[in-house]
Motif scaffolding. Structure first.
Motif, PDB file in Angstrom:
ATOM      1  N   GLY A   1       0.773  -1.229   0.000  1.00  0.00           N
ATOM      2  CA  GLY A   1       0.000   0.000   0.000  1.00  0.00           C
ATOM      3  C   GLY A   1       0.805   1.280   0.000  1.00  0.00           C
ATOM      4  N   LYS A   2       2.121   1.158  -0.129  1.00  0.00           N
ATOM      5  CA  LYS A   2       2.978   2.345  -0.111  1.00  0.00           C
ATOM      6  C   LYS A   2       3.769   2.445  -1.403  1.00  0.00           C
ATOM      7  CE  LYS A   2       3.442   2.652   4.908  1.00  0.00           C
ATOM      8  NZ  LYS A   2       4.395   2.822   6.037  1.00  0.00           N
ATOM      9  N   GLN A   3       4.362   3.598  -1.627  1.00  0.00           N
ATOM     10  CA  GLN A   3       5.174   3.806  -2.821  1.00  0.00           C
ATOM     11  C   GLN A   3       6.547   3.169  -2.628  1.00  0.00           C
ATOM     12  OE1 GLN A   3       5.486   8.090  -3.166  1.00  0.00           O
ATOM     13  NE2 GLN A   3       7.209   8.207  -1.768  1.00  0.00           N
ATOM     14  N   ARG A   4       7.238   2.986  -3.731  1.00  0.00           N
ATOM     15  CA  ARG A   4       8.598   2.454  -3.678  1.00  0.00           C
ATOM     16  C   ARG A   4       9.555   3.578  -3.299  1.00  0.00           C
ATOM     17  NH1 ARG A   4      10.651  -1.242  -8.611  1.00  0.00           N
ATOM     18  NH2 ARG A   4       8.644  -2.184  -8.051  1.00  0.00           N
ATOM     19  N   ASP A   5      10.336   3.348  -2.281  1.00  0.00           N
ATOM     20  CA  ASP A   5      11.249   4.365  -1.763  1.00  0.00           C
ATOM     21  C   ASP A   5      12.699   3.920  -1.853  1.00  0.00           C
ATOM     22  OD1 ASP A   5       8.943   5.107   0.921  1.00  0.00           O
ATOM     23  OD2 ASP A   5       9.218   6.167  -0.986  1.00  0.00           O
ATOM     24  N   MET A   6      13.579   4.879  -2.002  1.00  0.00           N
ATOM     25  CA  MET A   6      15.013   4.611  -2.007  1.00  0.00           C
ATOM     26  C   MET A   6      15.462   4.198  -0.612  1.00  0.00           C
ATOM     27  SD  MET A   6      18.256   5.862  -1.133  1.00  0.00           S
ATOM     28  CE  MET A   6      18.089   7.624  -0.835  1.00  0.00           C
ATOM     29  N   VAL A   7      16.286   3.174  -0.552  1.00  0.00           N
ATOM     30  CA  VAL A   7      16.892   2.737   0.705  1.00  0.00           C
ATOM     31  C   VAL A   7      18.349   3.171   0.747  1.00  0.00           C
ATOM     32  CG1 VAL A   7      17.533   0.748   2.121  1.00  0.00           C
ATOM     33  CG2 VAL A   7      15.345   0.762   0.871  1.00  0.00           C
ATOM     34  N   ALA A   8      19.096   2.834  -0.302  1.00  0.00           N
ATOM     35  CA  ALA A   8      20.514   3.176  -0.351  1.00  0.00           C
ATOM     36  C   ALA A   8      20.988   3.120  -1.798  1.00  0.00           C
ATOM     37  CB  ALA A   8      21.339   2.215   0.503  1.00  0.00           C
TER      38      ALA A   8
END
Length: 121
Positions: free
Chosen positions: A42-49
């Motif tokens: 249910g969330k957007q794809r986010d940068m981790v590293a």
């Protein structure tokens, strides 16, 4: 055909560690930036590293001090060492790489198929 294949996901308890690997196969001249992203339900794809070809790194604030990204340019492989995992780290983790198939090719963005990381409390 360039493919990115992730491995190392799984189910762990809070406070434990996992190491993700992403290996690129196929003909590639070079990769520039490589990185890891994650997407929770249910969330957007986010940068981790992310990591550049020279080794400069960038981290999301939520993982600083706990996660470490590294790469082996000779093997076209990027890693993500995840320590002190929290339930909120639960997500599908995707490998990402920007590369050129030939020295004169434009940069293409590649994605892996994703690997599930689940952290129980």
């Amino acid at each position: 055909q360039v493919q990115l294949v992730e491995s190392g996901g799984g189910l762990v308890q809070a406070g434990e560690s996992l190491r993700l690997s992403c290996a690129a196969s196929g003909r590639i001249f070079s990769f520039n930036n490589m990185g890891w992203y994650r997407q929770a339900p249910g969330k957007q794809r986010d940068m981790v590293a992310t990591i550049t070809s020279s080794g400069s790194t960038n981290y999301a604030d939520s993982v600083k001090g706990r996660f470490t990204i590294s790469r082996d340019n000779a093997k076209n492989t990027v890693y993500l060492q995840m320590n002190s995992l929290k339930p909120e780290d639960t997500a599908v983790y995707y490998c990402n790489a920007a590369g050129r198939r030939l020295s004169v090719s434009p940069i293409t963005i590649y994605w892996g198929q994703g690997t599930q990381v689940t952290v129980s409390s």
